[in-house]
Scaffold this motif. Structure first.
Motif, PDB file in Angstrom:
ATOM      1  N   GLU A 107       8.800  94.475  32.569  1.00 15.43           N
ATOM      2  CA  GLU A 107       9.847  93.885  32.256  1.00 15.43           C
ATOM      3  C   GLU A 107      11.251  94.758  31.679  1.00 15.43           C
ATOM      4  O   GLU A 107      11.986  94.857  31.410  1.00 15.43           O
ATOM      5  CB  GLU A 107      10.513  92.154  31.520  1.00 15.43           C
ATOM      6  N   HIS A 108       9.639  95.752  30.985  1.00 12.84           N
ATOM      7  CA  HIS A 108      11.428  96.898  30.204  1.00 12.84           C
ATOM      8  C   HIS A 108      10.851  97.244  31.198  1.00 12.84           C
ATOM      9  O   HIS A 108      12.005  98.691  30.600  1.00 12.84           O
ATOM     10  CB  HIS A 108       9.799  97.436  29.030  1.00 12.84           C
ATOM     11  N   HIS A 154       4.488  86.548  27.924  1.00 15.74           N
ATOM     12  CA  HIS A 154       5.277  85.306  28.811  1.00 15.74           C
ATOM     13  C   HIS A 154       4.826  84.751  30.137  1.00 15.74           C
ATOM     14  O   HIS A 154       4.211  85.312  31.250  1.00 15.74           O
ATOM     15  CB  HIS A 154       6.379  85.399  29.556  1.00 15.74           C
ATOM     16  N   ARG A 192       6.427  83.289  17.604  1.00 14.72           N
ATOM     17  CA  ARG A 192       5.533  84.567  18.925  1.00 14.72           C
ATOM     18  C   ARG A 192       6.605  85.607  18.807  1.00 14.72           C
ATOM     19  O   ARG A 192       6.451  86.784  18.879  1.00 14.72           O
ATOM     20  CB  ARG A 192       6.665  83.423  20.046  1.00 14.72           C
ATOM     21  N   HIS A 244       2.397  91.022  27.615  1.00 14.82           N
ATOM     22  CA  HIS A 244       2.242  92.507  26.799  1.00 14.82           C
ATOM     23  C   HIS A 244       0.522  93.074  26.169  1.00 14.82           C
ATOM     24  O   HIS A 244       0.309  92.496  24.896  1.00 14.82           O
ATOM     25  CB  HIS A 244       3.525  92.510  25.600  1.00 14.82           C
TER      26      HIS A 244
HETATM   27 ZN    ZN Z   1       8.127  90.344  26.722  1.00 14.11          ZN
END
Ligand code: ZN
Ligand code: FAD
Ligand code: MLT
Length: 472
Positions: free
Chosen positions: A428-429, A381, A331, A388
Motif C-alpha cells: 500500500e505504500h 492490516h 493501533r 508491516h
Molecule cells: Zn498500513
C-alpha cells in the motif's frame, strides 16, 4: 539556477506562492520518516488546475523536473526531490476545495489538496461515510492518496483508494488538462486512464481533482480487542468473522506483542487492556446499518464461537466510543512509536492469507538466526494479508550502524520469502525511490518494460518525478 525560470513562474503565480529561499523551502524537502532530504530550485503553490498546467508548460519548455507533493507523509521518498537543486516541487495544498457532494449519485468531487480527515468530516456532515482511513489522515491529501493508491484500515470492506475513485482531473507532462471528472460506476470506453494515473506516484501526471465514492454512514460500530496465540488461529478467526459477519466486518488489524511493547515504551498510557501480553492482539470492528442491538449481539455470538473453538483466549469489547477510539489509537501509535525508537527497516508486504503462517514462521526464524536479538515489529492490516514487517536492531545496538551494515541483506532475505510465497513487495505504500531498484526483479521483465513504455509515452522528457517507480 536555470536562467529565467523563476521569472517565468512569476508570470503564472504571485511571488508569495513561489518559495525560493532556503528557509521557506525547508519544510518541503524532508519526508515524514526523515529518511530522505533533497534540494529544490523552488516550491510552487498553485491555486487551481490552470495554474498547474501553465507551470507544467514552462517546465516542459525548459526541461525542468517537477515533483508533485501533497502532505509529504509517504513512506517511499516519492515526494522528496533529489539533491541536484534543479527540481521544482509543486505542492497542491492550496487546492483544497470540495467542489460538490452529489447526494443522489453518492459521490464527492474535490480538489487534490484536500486533507483526508477534512474529506471524511465533510462527507459525515451530509450523512455519508468516506471510508479511506489511515494514521496520517490529519495531514495526507487526497491527491497523495490517489497517487499512492493508499490502503489503510477499511480496505477489507471498501477497497483501497483506487476502488473509491470514479473520476479524475489530471495535468499532463505537456501541461494539458485531462478532464475525466465523471462520477460513473460503469464506463467501458477503451483504456482506463483513471486507473493508469491512480498509483502512478506523480510519474505520469499531476492529479488536480477527483470524483470519489461515498457510502451511507453506519448506524452503529462495535470494536473489540481479542488475543490469539498464533497466526493459524488468527486467520481462522478472520475466516469465522468473514463467514458470520460478511460485509459488516470493517476492520481486522493485527498487533504483535513486540509491536505493542514498543508502544508501551514510548507511550506508556497506551496500555493493552488484554491481560498477559498475548502474542497477537487483534482489533476487530463491525459496522451495521440495522441497529445497535443487532451488531452487538452478532459480535457477542461470534466471539462466543471463537472462544469455544479455542481461536481466542481473551476479549475486551469497547463499551463506548472513547474506549473504541483508544483501541484504534493503540493501533495507530505503533507507527509513531517506531519513529520515536529509530528508523527501522520497513517492509510493507502482502502475502496470500493461505501462506501467511508459513511466511512469518520462516522469515522470523531466518532473521533471528542471522541477526540474534533482532526485533521484528510485525503488525498491520491482516484482513488484507498486508503486514508491516519491520526490522529493528537488537536492543542497545545503534540503528544507523545496524542499517548501514545490514539494510541490503535484510531486504533481500525478507523479499526472497515474499517471492517464495507469491506476495508483493509493496502492499500500500508504493515504490517511490525506496523500492525503485528492486522493482524489475519483482515485476518481471515484461511487466517492467511495459511500465517503462507507458512512462516514455506520457512523459518522453522524463520531467515528472524522474527516477521514482521506474527509471527510463
Ligand atoms: Zn498500513
Ligand atoms: P505525498 O507523500 O506528498 O506524496 C506521495 C507520492 O504521491 C509522491 O510520489 C508524490 O509525488 C505523489 N503525489 C502527491 N500528490 C500528488 C498529486 N496531486 N498528483 C500526482 N502525484 C502526487 N499509507 C497507507 O497506504 N496506509 C496506511 O495505513 C498508512 N498509514 C500511515 C500512517 C502514518 C503515521 C504515516 C506518516 C503515513 C502512513 N501512510 C499510510 C503513508 C502515507 O500517508 C500515504 O502514502 C498517503 O497516501 C500519502 O499522501 P500524501 O498527501 O502525504 O502524499
Ligand atoms: C500503518 O498501517 O499504520 C502504516 O501503514 C504503517 C507503517 O508504519 O508501516
Amino acid at each position: 539556477m536555470k536562467s529565467g525560470l523563476l521569472s517565468q513562474l512569476e508570470s503564472v503565480l504571485n511571488k508569495k506562492y513561489i518559495l525560493s529561499d532556503d528557509e521557506s523551502k525547508a519544510p518541503y524537502l524532508t519526508d515524514w520518516r526523515k529518511r530522505y532530504t533533497g534540494k529544490a530550485l523552488a516550491v510552487v503553490l498553485p491555486a487551481n488546475a490552470n495554474e498547474v498546467a501553465q507551470i507544467m508548460k514552462i517546465c516542459a519548455a525548459t526541461s525542468t523536473a517537477v515533483i508533485p507533493q501533497g502532505g509529504h507523509t509517504g513512506f517511499c521518498g516519492g515526494a522528496t526531490p533529489d539533491s541536484s537543486g534543479n527540481q521544482i516541487i509543486i505542492n497542491l495544498k492550496r487546492m483544497n476545495q470540495v467542489r460538490e457532494i452529489d447526494i443522489a449519485n453518492q459521490t464527492i468531487s474535490l480538489e487534490a489538496g484536500c486533507i483526508l480527515q477534512v474529506v471524511q468530516e465533510k462527507a459525515a456532515e451530509q450523512g455519508f461515510l468516506f471510508p479511506l482511513s489511515l494514521g496520517a489522515e490529519g495531514s495526507c491529501m487526497i491527491g497523495g492518496n490517489l497517487a499512492t493508491n493508499a490502503g489503510g484500515t477499511n480496505v477489507l470492506r471498501y477497497g483501497n483508494t483506487r476502488d473509491l475513485c470514479l473520476g479524475l482531473e489530471v495535468v499532463t507532462a505537456q501541461g494539458e488538462i485531462w478532464n475525466g471528472m465523471k462520477g460513473l460506476r460503469k464506463d467501458n470506453t477503451g483504456y482506463d486512464l483513471r486507473d493508469l494515473f491512480v498509483g502512478s506516484e506523480g510519474t505520469l501526471g499531476i492529479i488536480t481533482a477527483a470524483v470519489m465514492k461515498l457510502y451511507p454512514l453506519p448506524i452503529s460500530q462495535w470494536t473489540t480487542l481479542v488475543a490469539t496465540q498464533d497466526i493459524a488461529s488468527t486467520i481462522a478467526l478472520l475466516n469465522l468473522f468473514q463467514k458470520r459477519a460478511t460485509s459488516l466486518l470493517t476492520g481486522f488489524e493485527m498487533m504483535t506483542s513486540e509491536s505493542l511493547a514498543l508502544n508501551q515504551k514510548h507511550f506508556p498510557h497506551m496500555a493493552n487492556p488484554l491481560q498477559g501480553n498475548p502474542p497477537n492482539t487483534i482489533l476487530i470492528e463491525l459496522s451495521d446499518h440495522e441497529s445497535e442491538e443487532h451488531v452487538k449481539q452478532l459480535l457477542e455470538t461470534i466471539l462466543e464461537e471463537a472462544f469455544e473453538s479455542g481461536l481466542i483466549s481473551d476479549a475486551v469489547i469497547a463499551t463506548n466510543l472513547s474506549q473504541a477510539n483508544s483501541f484504534w489509537q493503540m493501533r495507530e501509535h505503533i507507527t509513531l512509536a517506531q519513529a520515536e525508537e529509530g528508523a527501522n527497516l520497513k517492509h510493507d508486504i502482502t502475502i496470500p492469507l493461505s501462506a501467511l503462517d508459513d511466511f512469518i514462521s520462516q522469515t522470523d526464524a531466518l532473521l533471528r538466526a542471522r541477526y540474534p536479538g533482532v526485533r521484528i515489529i510485525n503488525f498491520g492490516h491482516l484482513g488484507d494479508g498486508n503486514l508491516h514487517y519491520n526490522i529493528a536492531p537488537p536492543p542497545g545496538i545503534d540503528f544507523k550502524a545496524f542499517n548501514l551494515a545490514n539494510e541490503k541483506p535484510v531486504h533481500e532475505l525478507v523479499y526472497a520469502q515474499v517471492e517464495r510465497c507469491k506476495g508483493s513487495i509493496s502492499a500500500e505504500h508504493g515504490v517511490g525511490q525506496l523500492k525503485l531498484d528492486g522493482l524489475r526483479a519483482h515485476k518481471g521483465e515484461v511487466a517492467h518494460d511495459l511500465m517503462k513504455a507507458i512512462k516514455k509515452a506520457l512523459d518522453p522528457q522524463n520531467i515528472l518525478n524522474p527516477h521514482k517507480v521506474v527509471s527510463i
